[in-house]
Design a protein around this motif. Structure first.
Motif, mmCIF file in Angstrom:
data_model
loop_
_atom_site.group_PDB
_atom_site.id
_atom_site.type_symbol
_atom_site.label_atom_id
_atom_site.label_comp_id
_atom_site.label_asym_id
_atom_site.label_seq_id
_atom_site.Cartn_x
_atom_site.Cartn_y
_atom_site.Cartn_z
ATOM 1 N N THR C 73 12.636 8.116 9.575
ATOM 2 C CA THR C 73 13.217 7.772 8.266
ATOM 3 C C THR C 73 12.376 6.707 7.574
ATOM 4 O O THR C 73 12.252 6.704 6.357
ATOM 5 C CB THR C 73 14.659 7.235 8.404
ATOM 6 N N ARG C 74 11.771 5.821 8.378
ATOM 7 C CA ARG C 74 10.945 4.773 7.760
ATOM 8 C C ARG C 74 9.637 5.352 7.219
ATOM 9 O O ARG C 74 9.117 4.875 6.212
ATOM 10 C CB ARG C 74 10.697 3.640 8.758
ATOM 11 N N LEU C 75 9.104 6.352 7.907
ATOM 12 C CA LEU C 75 7.956 7.088 7.355
ATOM 13 C C LEU C 75 8.330 7.674 6.001
ATOM 14 O O LEU C 75 7.573 7.589 5.028
ATOM 15 C CB LEU C 75 7.580 8.252 8.271
ATOM 16 N N ASN C 76 9.515 8.287 5.933
ATOM 17 C CA ASN C 76 9.949 8.895 4.672
ATOM 18 C C ASN C 76 10.157 7.833 3.595
ATOM 19 O O ASN C 76 9.853 8.067 2.424
ATOM 20 C CB ASN C 76 11.241 9.688 4.898
ATOM 21 N N ALA C 77 10.667 6.678 4.012
ATOM 22 C CA ALA C 77 10.862 5.596 3.047
ATOM 23 C C ALA C 77 9.519 5.175 2.463
ATOM 24 O O ALA C 77 9.372 4.947 1.258
ATOM 25 C CB ALA C 77 11.547 4.407 3.724
ATOM 26 N N ARG C 78 8.518 5.073 3.324
ATOM 27 C CA ARG C 78 7.187 4.690 2.870
ATOM 28 C C ARG C 78 6.603 5.748 1.926
ATOM 29 O O ARG C 78 5.891 5.419 0.974
ATOM 30 C CB ARG C 78 6.279 4.545 4.090
ATOM 31 N N LEU C 79 6.903 6.987 2.214
ATOM 32 C CA LEU C 79 6.408 8.069 1.355
ATOM 33 C C LEU C 79 7.020 7.951 -0.036
ATOM 34 O O LEU C 79 6.326 8.086 -1.053
ATOM 35 C CB LEU C 79 6.796 9.415 1.993
ATOM 36 N N LEU C 80 8.303 7.690 -0.077
ATOM 37 C CA LEU C 80 8.958 7.535 -1.376
ATOM 38 C C LEU C 80 8.408 6.299 -2.102
ATOM 39 O O LEU C 80 8.163 6.343 -3.317
ATOM 40 C CB LEU C 80 10.473 7.424 -1.182
ATOM 41 N N LEU C 81 8.187 5.226 -1.349
ATOM 42 C CA LEU C 81 7.602 4.018 -1.961
ATOM 43 C C LEU C 81 6.251 4.319 -2.599
ATOM 44 O O LEU C 81 5.910 3.758 -3.641
ATOM 45 C CB LEU C 81 7.410 2.921 -0.906
ATOM 46 N N ALA C 82 5.475 5.194 -1.944
ATOM 47 C CA ALA C 82 4.144 5.515 -2.465
ATOM 48 C C ALA C 82 4.242 6.117 -3.861
ATOM 49 O O ALA C 82 3.323 6.005 -4.670
ATOM 50 C CB ALA C 82 3.418 6.471 -1.519
ATOM 51 N N ALA C 83 5.372 6.772 -4.134
ATOM 52 C CA ALA C 83 5.530 7.437 -5.427
ATOM 53 C C ALA C 83 6.175 6.547 -6.476
ATOM 54 O O ALA C 83 6.228 6.907 -7.647
ATOM 55 C CB ALA C 83 6.355 8.713 -5.246
ATOM 56 N N LEU C 84 6.668 5.385 -6.061
ATOM 57 C CA LEU C 84 7.356 4.501 -7.002
ATOM 58 C C LEU C 84 6.388 3.542 -7.671
ATOM 59 O O LEU C 84 5.370 3.157 -7.086
ATOM 60 C CB LEU C 84 8.425 3.673 -6.269
ATOM 61 N N ASP C 85 6.721 3.133 -8.857
ATOM 62 C CA ASP C 85 5.965 2.119 -9.578
ATOM 63 C C ASP C 85 5.954 0.837 -8.756
ATOM 64 O O ASP C 85 6.996 0.322 -8.355
ATOM 65 C CB ASP C 85 6.669 1.874 -10.920
ATOM 66 N N GLU C 86 4.773 0.302 -8.490
ATOM 67 C CA GLU C 86 4.677 -0.846 -7.581
ATOM 68 C C GLU C 86 5.330 -2.124 -8.125
ATOM 69 O O GLU C 86 5.622 -3.026 -7.359
ATOM 70 C CB GLU C 86 3.219 -1.119 -7.199
ATOM 71 N N ASP C 87 5.548 -2.184 -9.409
ATOM 72 C CA ASP C 87 6.201 -3.381 -9.941
ATOM 73 C C ASP C 87 7.713 -3.340 -9.739
ATOM 74 O O ASP C 87 8.403 -4.342 -9.894
ATOM 75 C CB ASP C 87 5.925 -3.527 -11.445
ATOM 76 N N LEU C 88 8.190 -2.158 -9.417
ATOM 77 C CA LEU C 88 9.630 -1.922 -9.379
ATOM 78 C C LEU C 88 10.243 -2.281 -8.043
ATOM 79 O O LEU C 88 11.329 -2.862 -7.956
ATOM 80 C CB LEU C 88 9.846 -0.427 -9.641
ATOM 81 N N ALA C 89 9.517 -1.893 -6.979
ATOM 82 C CA ALA C 89 10.140 -1.937 -5.657
ATOM 83 C C ALA C 89 9.375 -2.848 -4.724
ATOM 84 O O ALA C 89 8.152 -2.949 -4.784
ATOM 85 C CB ALA C 89 10.181 -0.530 -5.069
ATOM 86 N N SER C 90 10.095 -3.494 -3.832
ATOM 87 C CA SER C 90 9.466 -4.241 -2.771
ATOM 88 C C SER C 90 8.614 -3.289 -1.939
ATOM 89 O O SER C 90 9.076 -2.214 -1.558
ATOM 90 C CB SER C 90 10.556 -4.866 -1.893
ATOM 91 N N PRO C 91 7.340 -3.657 -1.639
ATOM 92 C CA PRO C 91 6.466 -2.750 -0.903
ATOM 93 C C PRO C 91 6.783 -2.646 0.593
ATOM 94 O O PRO C 91 6.140 -1.890 1.300
ATOM 95 C CB PRO C 91 5.076 -3.345 -1.123
ATOM 96 N N THR C 92 7.740 -3.403 1.059
ATOM 97 C CA THR C 92 8.077 -3.412 2.479
ATOM 98 C C THR C 92 9.364 -2.631 2.714
ATOM 99 O O THR C 92 10.282 -2.698 1.911
ATOM 100 C CB THR C 92 8.286 -4.873 2.937
ATOM 101 N N VAL C 93 9.436 -1.904 3.817
ATOM 102 C CA VAL C 93 10.647 -1.174 4.180
ATOM 103 C C VAL C 93 11.500 -2.084 5.065
ATOM 104 O O VAL C 93 11.112 -2.384 6.192
ATOM 105 C CB VAL C 93 10.301 0.123 4.943
ATOM 106 N N PRO C 94 12.651 -2.566 4.582
ATOM 107 C CA PRO C 94 13.449 -3.487 5.402
ATOM 108 C C PRO C 94 14.005 -2.783 6.641
ATOM 109 O O PRO C 94 14.249 -1.576 6.620
ATOM 110 C CB PRO C 94 14.586 -3.917 4.485
ATOM 111 N N THR C 95 14.175 -3.544 7.690
ATOM 112 C CA THR C 95 14.667 -2.940 8.924
ATOM 113 C C THR C 95 16.084 -3.390 9.274
ATOM 114 O O THR C 95 16.619 -2.979 10.286
ATOM 115 C CB THR C 95 13.713 -3.263 10.097
ATOM 116 N N ASP C 96 16.664 -4.254 8.463
ATOM 117 C CA ASP C 96 18.082 -4.558 8.639
ATOM 118 C C ASP C 96 18.712 -4.921 7.296
ATOM 119 O O ASP C 96 18.029 -4.971 6.277
ATOM 120 C CB ASP C 96 18.319 -5.638 9.703
#
Lengths: 232, 232, 232, 232, 232, 232
Positions: C73-96
């Protein structure tokens, strides 16, 4: 504009000279004021060499020596942070690219050192530039560019004004002709290869005078070598 | 004896074939039983390629693609751990060399994947071998050694039976003639350079049959290329 | 408005189709542009199932299988992040949840996957919604709501247009009648129970077309089931 | 027996002299061989002073200076680790007491530096000794014990052969009469207070010759000051 | 203005009285609204004392008892966070100074508890004030200032209206005359020494009524003791 | 044999009674001496309820309340650790399953509390048992087993001597008839479901007398309910 600046250890702290660090802090401040987001990567310099020398004679392996070097680069990063305006830069020294990207996502300036063994701070600079989609990478080294022979030994050595990243890879791989005394190439092979794959523009210049970095970034005015993306 | 085994992703999980993973787990178990301490580094393989392909088309940069690849190698490491005897190996996948050294300091076996962007699992294998003072490093690849030309394209390609690390560096840097189709060299340049500086003996062999790794480590019997320290 | 969107793995990456990921990134971008703070939780999908299948045949226990699923699921989260505007989302996938709350405290969008074994991403979505005091939670599943019988098997299955969280708990606990083929309920029991205790409004809809999520959030227009807080 | 040894930075690395570090590694090895579990805490020394001096002139506050000092003590810890037998000591430098206790729970030897600002490595040594229930704490300083006046300035200065921890607290708090030049007391007040509350026996001696530590621990033979628990 | 407020455990949670916590949250909110950046450090109070008492009777050492106390201060920090406006404060409780500085670099308010054994929350407050270059530090204790004798026992005890940090060090080191019953000095020695070296202005007052803190910070109006930097 | 013991907070620390904690430490010691590897999970009890009550009245959401509860369970875990032989148990309280598995891989005993919001310590116990492949799980609760009605209210309530995990799931999901006053079921639904999927044998008994746990584990002698794997 997002810019990564790589400051060699011998350039930033030739002798723990606070003046040099302060001058670099001024340059970073004025680049940030001019609207640049800045990732700064600093090297190890004399302290790293001293610790590595002692550890080598104690039997440490190359990986452990690298780790000592990395710890020293982080000391240098903290020193530079001490001289920066606290509103400008994240007060923490990131230890990997994701953390650095997270900081640069929030702050104007992030300062870091090495990351892992078998990856020089040259390579870290290129990998950081790639990871944060920097527009340009400036290598502030102790040599004024990339040469076709060692300028300290060969009076006819000529500087490349411009070259592609893949030309740089070939040059470095041949192990000849880089600016410094050969064993101390201003940019190592892994850094060159990262530039090659990412197509980020890089400039290699003499960073002894920090203002040279400022002029290069703000006015595109520098004496050194421009490494451009490959033509294709 | 301390041995690092590098298992390419396409070798370990060509198709998420649990049989291949199980066979590797058996080999690791028998090497450990024979008294070897083992650092195992696994690659990404088809799943990594799939994710990287998708992310590239979504605009991810090379550093972000590397990070996706690293995450996949860790999935593969966990898969291999699932097949190993729980008393043998640390149940955690280390994410850097120090953590790996700490685990190998306590356990017979540690399994890890990639570490940071701009460092392939080939290079991780070499850097781990160096960091833990391994006696030998075995690259289990999809190619039976290092060749002077691409054996898939050139019927006259000959395998090097033995070469020095610095010869390997030169060969890889020339970008020619490695075993596979060129773009997929069995060992990358950074790995070669780490071997070169550390003087660790490495063996490159075809790991499609995991028993080949077992025979190489236990009986020094293999078809492949031996990379020795430089003479000097 | 603060909204949590739960995107099932089979919905986000039915086949590592970058197009679907991109469409979801567009929807997230337009929701953020409309002023929503967004917590996005993504599931595992086919890759998770493949790895889990392989690991199960290698003898991994259910907890270890969950962990493999979480990693995916974290791989998938990173994939979705790759498609998001970098100013919009935190580049890190939180784990808790605390890390996620910290990111959402600073950014418009945070993307995460699973958290710990024995807690599905359905439950993570509900727990995240609760933890960050979200106004609404949208489950983008492969089934168009909650039904009184399996709509794939029973032509008379009827969808609940609206139900309370405690009715959902009872329905799920009975183990009958959820949208999909029974074994694959669109919302699991723990998620239902978290909704029940927290009183957060949830919507269950078919997320095959990402625009359905956009319409639901922006215009309150959807075909699916609305789960409301309990009356009391 | 569990022993904590505190080695001042100026004692361990007066000039990055690998010989001194090696001699200490020998002593640690022989203490471990004699059955001692050892917590070793090292100070900063000249490198710390250099960095702190530079950072102070750049405007760093006392907390930031402490942090630079801590980083340097960890460099020194790593240097000492490089000289130790790898089977003996945990290869990681712990950064807090719990981590240190965890390592000492598993290994014969753990080596660490500072922990947090406003806590000197003297205090860390005492707090570590307390945390791991050490039997004894040896301070290897550049002064041969605790004196009633500065022995470098007052020829009549007399060393205390034995004193209680609460007498030490009073002496240090008076700010007079400690061994070194006053501003550089061999043990600071917080360390003295920790000794006072925990009742651990401590020895203060001149560690310029590492064998002095070995004799003190193995044979209870030393020139220095013994600080005993309070009578009550 | 940057202000650190130290709230004693017995002041914040004399009996897990949510009312007191809420009143402090109101004060923090109004200080932030008035433009103050706030670092808040909370103590342990009755719950800490209960756990420490139990653990002591179970044989825990002083370091372990400190650790239990630290855990309780973090519980209290979380309780205070629950009462604060979520837009105001970082939702995470930092566990060291660097993390706290990072949070205060981004947020108006950061709330933390203890850091490491052998460092009271008094000392943490002073070290935090120093680390973040605070303008002022307010100790909200259960005693209305620093006295020349115990005001509960000596009717002639007089409060110092103003004193220097080095006078405070001397007073605390003498172990006499502090506000409370001696064993419970409102400020401990390490805190006093940190004030002494950093020159930060501190105010000691009775925090039973949270409005006293508000008036002190906003209007410089308080009954208590002002500790000023040393003259020189 | 590997056994997980779940000790309810009200059972371990009904009133911070060190005697009860000590008695449990004795039992754990004697189980370890008898050759058991032990994972111990402790609950929150009265302190957790107090903090949760205060935080709820301050407006904390359910997730934040869970987090406060988790912090308290870790305090309790540390308290139990203080009473255990230091050679027996890892001195660190793990915060997730992987860390716990790593500790149990090295030590005879690991003690932990809660893990994440929306997962009770009942569920943590079951998930830990699953994750470490425990042979058996003992729930030491304040109720002597699972009943068909509330034994405190219904004099005809009968205890199940034995039931399958799926029967337990149904019983708990019906929300009726569990041992305690209904709202306080001795085992929650998520825990029951984990037992159901993993097939681990569990025993529910009254843990007021710690010797009851010892007898159950060592002699298979207990008054309570045995939950067995499902027949199929």
């Amino acid at each position: 504009m997002k810019t990564v600046v790589s400051i060699g250890g011998s350039v930033l702290v030739p002798d723990l000279d606070a003046g040099r660090v302060e001058a670099y802090a001024d340059v970073i401040g004025s680049l940030a004021a001019a609207g640049h987001d800045l990732g700064v990567v600093v090297g190890g310099g004399p302290t790293a060499r001293e610790y590595i020398g002692a550890a080598r004679s104690l039997g440490a392996n190359e990986g452990e020596l690298d780790q000592l070097g990395i710890d020293t680069t982080r000391l240098n990063a903290r020193l530079l942070l001490a001289a920066l305006d606290e509103d400008l830069a994240s007060p923490t020294v990131p230890t990997d690219y994701e953390e650095a990207a997270e900081s640069l996502h929030r702050d104007r300036v992030v300062v870091m050192g090495g990351v892992v063994p078998a990856q020089t701070t040259d390579a870290v600079s290129a990998a950081l530039a790639e990871y944060v989609d920097a527009d340009r990478l400036v290598f502030a080294t102790s040599v004024p560019g990339v040469f076709d022979a060692d300028p300290n030994e060969d009076p006819d050595a000529e500087r490349y004004e411009e070259m592609t990243a893949s030309e740089l890879v070939k040059l470095v791989a041949r192990g000849e002709s880089l600016g410094s005394a050969g064993s101390n190439a201003p940019i190592d092979l892994l850094a060159a290869k990262v530039l090659d794959r990412s197509g980020i523009e890089a400039i290699v210049l003499d960073g002894t005078d920090p203002r040279a970095v400022e002029r290069a970034v703000l006015e595109d005015d520098y004496e050194g070598t421009r490494i451009g993306p490959n033509h294709d």
